[in-house]
Design a protein around this motif. Structure first.
Motif, PDB file in Angstrom:
ATOM      1  N   TRP A 279       0.824  -1.231   0.000  1.00  0.00           N
ATOM      2  CA  TRP A 279       0.000   0.000   0.000  1.00  0.00           C
ATOM      3  C   TRP A 279       0.851   1.270   0.000  1.00  0.00           C
ATOM      4  CZ3 TRP A 279      -4.516   0.188  -1.883  1.00  0.00           C
ATOM      5  CH2 TRP A 279      -5.403  -0.868  -1.744  1.00  0.00           C
ATOM      6  N   GLN A 280       2.159   1.151   0.311  1.00  0.00           N
ATOM      7  CA  GLN A 280       3.016   2.354   0.279  1.00  0.00           C
ATOM      8  C   GLN A 280       3.106   2.955  -1.125  1.00  0.00           C
ATOM      9  OE1 GLN A 280       6.723   0.796   1.842  1.00  0.00           O
ATOM     10  NE2 GLN A 280       6.432   1.873   3.776  1.00  0.00           N
ATOM     11  N   TYR A 281       3.019   2.086  -2.164  1.00  0.00           N
ATOM     12  CA  TYR A 281       3.217   2.613  -3.529  1.00  0.00           C
ATOM     13  C   TYR A 281       2.370   1.909  -4.587  1.00  0.00           C
ATOM     14  CZ  TYR A 281       6.537  -1.206  -2.784  1.00  0.00           C
ATOM     15  OH  TYR A 281       7.097  -2.393  -2.421  1.00  0.00           O
ATOM     16  N   ALA A 282       1.424   1.072  -4.160  1.00  0.00           N
ATOM     17  CA  ALA A 282       0.659   0.266  -5.119  1.00  0.00           C
ATOM     18  C   ALA A 282      -0.001   1.113  -6.211  1.00  0.00           C
ATOM     19  CB  ALA A 282      -0.411  -0.543  -4.383  1.00  0.00           C
ATOM     20  N   ASN A 283      -0.507   2.302  -5.853  1.00  0.00           N
ATOM     21  CA  ASN A 283      -1.188   3.153  -6.836  1.00  0.00           C
ATOM     22  C   ASN A 283      -0.221   3.888  -7.762  1.00  0.00           C
ATOM     23  OD1 ASN A 283      -4.319   3.423  -6.541  1.00  0.00           O
ATOM     24  ND2 ASN A 283      -3.578   3.233  -4.433  1.00  0.00           N
ATOM     25  N   GLU A 284       1.088   3.820  -7.456  1.00  0.00           N
ATOM     26  CA  GLU A 284       2.073   4.605  -8.226  1.00  0.00           C
ATOM     27  C   GLU A 284       2.996   3.757  -9.081  1.00  0.00           C
ATOM     28  OE1 GLU A 284       1.168   7.479  -7.484  1.00  0.00           O
ATOM     29  OE2 GLU A 284       0.275   7.008  -5.522  1.00  0.00           O
ATOM     30  N   VAL A 285       2.921   2.414  -8.993  1.00  0.00           N
ATOM     31  CA  VAL A 285       3.885   1.607  -9.746  1.00  0.00           C
ATOM     32  C   VAL A 285       3.748   1.906 -11.241  1.00  0.00           C
ATOM     33  CG1 VAL A 285       4.009  -0.236  -8.020  1.00  0.00           C
ATOM     34  CG2 VAL A 285       2.346  -0.411  -9.884  1.00  0.00           C
ATOM     35  N   PRO A 286       4.866   1.808 -12.008  1.00  0.00           N
ATOM     36  CA  PRO A 286       4.870   2.285 -13.390  1.00  0.00           C
ATOM     37  C   PRO A 286       4.191   1.361 -14.403  1.00  0.00           C
ATOM     38  CG  PRO A 286       7.047   1.504 -12.771  1.00  0.00           C
ATOM     39  CD  PRO A 286       6.195   1.396 -11.539  1.00  0.00           C
ATOM     40  N   THR A 287       2.918   1.036 -14.164  1.00  0.00           N
ATOM     41  CA  THR A 287       2.108   0.362 -15.190  1.00  0.00           C
ATOM     42  C   THR A 287       0.978   1.316 -15.529  1.00  0.00           C
ATOM     43  OG1 THR A 287       0.713  -0.738 -13.543  1.00  0.00           O
ATOM     44  CG2 THR A 287       2.654  -1.953 -14.302  1.00  0.00           C
ATOM     45  N   LYS A 288       0.236   1.037 -16.605  1.00  0.00           N
ATOM     46  CA  LYS A 288      -0.778   2.003 -17.031  1.00  0.00           C
ATOM     47  C   LYS A 288      -2.183   1.433 -17.048  1.00  0.00           C
ATOM     48  CE  LYS A 288       2.166   4.945 -19.895  1.00  0.00           C
ATOM     49  NZ  LYS A 288       3.421   4.161 -20.043  1.00  0.00           N
ATOM     50  N   GLN A 289      -2.389   0.432 -17.917  1.00  0.00           N
ATOM     51  CA  GLN A 289      -3.754  -0.054 -18.133  1.00  0.00           C
ATOM     52  C   GLN A 289      -4.187  -1.072 -17.075  1.00  0.00           C
ATOM     53  OE1 GLN A 289      -5.488   1.731 -19.970  1.00  0.00           O
ATOM     54  NE2 GLN A 289      -5.501   1.042 -22.093  1.00  0.00           N
ATOM     55  N   PHE A 290      -3.261  -1.506 -16.263  1.00  0.00           N
ATOM     56  CA  PHE A 290      -3.612  -2.400 -15.156  1.00  0.00           C
ATOM     57  C   PHE A 290      -2.676  -2.051 -14.012  1.00  0.00           C
ATOM     58  CE2 PHE A 290      -0.124  -5.427 -14.448  1.00  0.00           C
ATOM     59  CZ  PHE A 290       0.719  -5.052 -15.481  1.00  0.00           C
ATOM     60  N   ARG A 291      -3.055  -2.400 -12.810  1.00  0.00           N
ATOM     61  CA  ARG A 291      -2.109  -2.296 -11.697  1.00  0.00           C
ATOM     62  C   ARG A 291      -2.241  -3.488 -10.784  1.00  0.00           C
ATOM     63  NH1 ARG A 291      -2.210   3.143 -12.023  1.00  0.00           N
ATOM     64  NH2 ARG A 291      -0.153   3.962 -12.506  1.00  0.00           N
ATOM     65  N   SER A 292      -1.129  -4.145 -10.560  1.00  0.00           N
ATOM     66  CA  SER A 292      -0.891  -5.246  -9.626  1.00  0.00           C
ATOM     67  C   SER A 292      -1.106  -6.629 -10.233  1.00  0.00           C
ATOM     68  CB  SER A 292      -1.746  -5.146  -8.370  1.00  0.00           C
ATOM     69  OG  SER A 292      -1.436  -3.970  -7.663  1.00  0.00           O
ATOM     70  N   ALA A 293      -0.275  -7.526  -9.729  1.00  0.00           N
ATOM     71  CA  ALA A 293      -0.356  -8.949 -10.037  1.00  0.00           C
ATOM     72  C   ALA A 293      -0.480  -9.679  -8.709  1.00  0.00           C
ATOM     73  CB  ALA A 293       0.917  -9.395 -10.751  1.00  0.00           C
ATOM     74  N   ASN A 294      -0.867 -10.935  -8.759  1.00  0.00           N
ATOM     75  CA  ASN A 294      -0.812 -11.774  -7.564  1.00  0.00           C
ATOM     76  C   ASN A 294       0.518 -12.517  -7.507  1.00  0.00           C
ATOM     77  OD1 ASN A 294      -3.230 -11.400  -6.018  1.00  0.00           O
ATOM     78  ND2 ASN A 294      -4.349 -12.264  -7.764  1.00  0.00           N
ATOM     79  N   THR A 295       0.905 -12.948  -6.307  1.00  0.00           N
ATOM     80  CA  THR A 295       2.116 -13.758  -6.148  1.00  0.00           C
ATOM     81  C   THR A 295       1.902 -15.096  -6.835  1.00  0.00           C
ATOM     82  OG1 THR A 295       1.363 -14.910  -4.152  1.00  0.00           O
ATOM     83  CG2 THR A 295       2.497 -12.795  -3.828  1.00  0.00           C
ATOM     84  N   LEU A 296       2.965 -15.867  -6.980  1.00  0.00           N
ATOM     85  CA  LEU A 296       2.797 -17.261  -7.371  1.00  0.00           C
ATOM     86  C   LEU A 296       2.023 -17.958  -6.265  1.00  0.00           C
ATOM     87  CD1 LEU A 296       6.360 -18.072  -8.709  1.00  0.00           C
ATOM     88  CD2 LEU A 296       4.268 -17.733 -10.038  1.00  0.00           C
TER      89      LEU A 296
END
Ligand code: FRU
Length: 472
Positions: A279-296
């Protein structure tokens, strides 16, 4: 399409479009692993929480389905989980999928929905909400407790740092039993996303209860993280086997949160997946059309440390070994201070497997790098018995002051020799020892894929095997 985005993972679950946070409502039924998730279908920042839905027959290839649960008059749809009501205790039908989730408006209350088509569509219960609490509480986790022949529910008392335990004969009427947590483990921020389940104690006929507790902020390396408790549970009360001041971490990276497990997994498995962000930077990571993946996905078990502590192991789900493609073998060699550099396979997805043996004063570091000078340094230190990952120069790091970081995991004391598995994808690195006695999950955003690996170190270390497998 957005699939062409540079940082779109190649073998991790992501939403096709839009923002994702917590994994939700997971169950296994009729050969399929169902995975729901906190989704914003309209944009790639957190908002409009809705349950997205994907499913898989092998935990690797995911099929996307339409939104499963949408906001209503009670609010947006926050996290929760699902069970299969084999005996029709709720009266909606035998084998019905029953889901509890948090309805979030001005306050947070718990609601029920059920599905008779294996989780493709849900009907909301007209009696919602089924639980209203005096203080903010969310993310219901429900499970069948054969010990009491009832359902149990654990709810995160976010600000109180307590997990509230309930029981029910029918999943609709819930009785409050007790709360666990005051003063136990890491106490910062809020407590969220609980999960309570039993695992075998190796070498005995005993079982222990494991309580996952996600907290944010207050993680070992800042921001969000997953801690756990091990103890006894009688259907009413959870009692920790550890002292209040003992904090146990499930993963030693910065990007492992909201981790919960599947209901009804086959072969007695207890399989977990986490949201691979912070949550410290989840909204700012450098992707555009999607944000976040799940772990394996990871198979959980208990193990005894050499000091005799009972701890939780996280191993990459066994299906992941089937993804190994063509291998490059770099050999068997002695570790030197000058080091040796090898070319990695082309592409973004690979697994590196290393068998090593060190003596008490030696260390070995693995540096992934590319022609732009981005690098990630991973070090096994036999003196301190630690595994460290340094992503301070890993590529794009400037989008948040919280992103550049060095994370450290304890190595099992009997592991100056061992095997490390490192999973690399377009924007993540997950490292495990072969027994899952530590896991470390970190995002990285290299400006181009890492193309070489350099192995060097002090002392008399030996590399017995170093392989890089392309992910098929
Ligand atoms: C955890 C969390 C949950 C909540 C959800 C909202 O990341 O804050 O407690 O249900 O996200 O999206």
């Amino acid at each position: 399409t957005s699939n062409k985005e540079k940082y779109r993972p190649t073998y991790h679950h992501t939403p096709l479009y839009g923002w994702m946070n917590d994994p939700n409502g997971m169950f296994y039924k009729d050969g399929a692993w169902h995975l729901y998730y906190q989704h914003n279908p309209y944009g790639s920042k957190w908002q409009n929480m809705t349950w997205g839905h994907s499913s898989s027959t092998d935990l690797v290839h995911w099929t996307h389905h339409p939104e499963a649960i949408r906001p209503d008059g009670l609010g947006t749809i926050f996290s929760g989980n699902s069970v299969i009501d084999h005996d029709n205790t709720a009266g909606f039908g035998a084998g019905e999928v029953i889901t509890l989730y948090t309805s979030c408006d001005k306050s947070q209350v718990q609601s029920l929905a059920h599905s008779s088509d294996n989780g493709m569509t849900f009907t909301k219960y007209p009696g919602n909400p089924v639980i209203v609490t005096p203080n903010e509480a969310r993310d219901p986790n429900i499970f069948r407790n054969s010990g009491i022949n009832k359902w149990n529910l654990v709810l995160a008392g976010a600000m109180d740092h307590e997990m509230h335990i309930f029981s029910s004969p029918d999943l609709k009427e819930w009785t409050y039993e007790s709360s666990f947590g005051k003063g136990y483990g890491a106490q910062d921020g809020v407590w969220e996303c609980p999960d309570l389940f039993q695992l075998d104690v190796p070498g005995t006929n005993e079982k222990k209860w494991v309580l996952l507790c996600n907290l944010n902020p207050g993680g070992k390396f800042g921001g969000s993280a997953t801690q756990y408790f091990i103890g006894e549970f009688d259907g009413k009360k959870f009692t920790s086997d550890y002292a209040p001041e003992d904090t146990l971490w499930m993963d030693f990276g910065k990007d492992h949160y909201a981790t919960v497990t599947w209901s009804d997994a086959p072969e007695g498995r207890r399989t977990a997946i986490g949201w691979m962000s912070n949550w410290q930077y989840a909204n700012e990571v450098p992707t555009k059309q999607f944000r976040s993946a799940n772990t394996l996905p990871r198979d959980l078990s208990l193990f005894h440390s050499p000091e005799g502590k009972l701890l939780l192991a996280s191993k990459p789900a066994k299906e992941l070994a089937d993804m190994r493609g063509e291998a490059r073998s770099y050999g068997r060699f002695s570790v030197s201070q000058k080091g040796r550099t090898f070319r990695l396979p082309d592409g973004k997805g690979m697994e590196i497997v290393m068998d090593y043996s060190l003596n008490a004063k030696s260390d070995v570091s693995l540096t992934l790098s590319n022609a732009n000078g981005d690098k990630v340094i991973m070090t096994i230190d036999a003196k301190d018995m630690t595994f460290t990952m340094d992503r301070t120069k890993s590529g794009e790091v400037s989008f948040s002051r919280h992103f550049p970081a060095v994370t450290v995991a304890p190595l099992s004391k009997d592991a100056p020799a061992g095997t490390i598995r490192i999973f690399i994808d377009s924007s993540s690195i997950e490292a495990f020892d072969s027994e899952g006695r530590f896991a470390m999950t970190n995002l990285v955003f290299p400006t181009q894929p890492y193309s070489t690996i350099t192995v060097k170190g002090k002392g008399k270390g030996k590399i017995k095997k170093l392989n890089a497998y392309k992910i098929k």
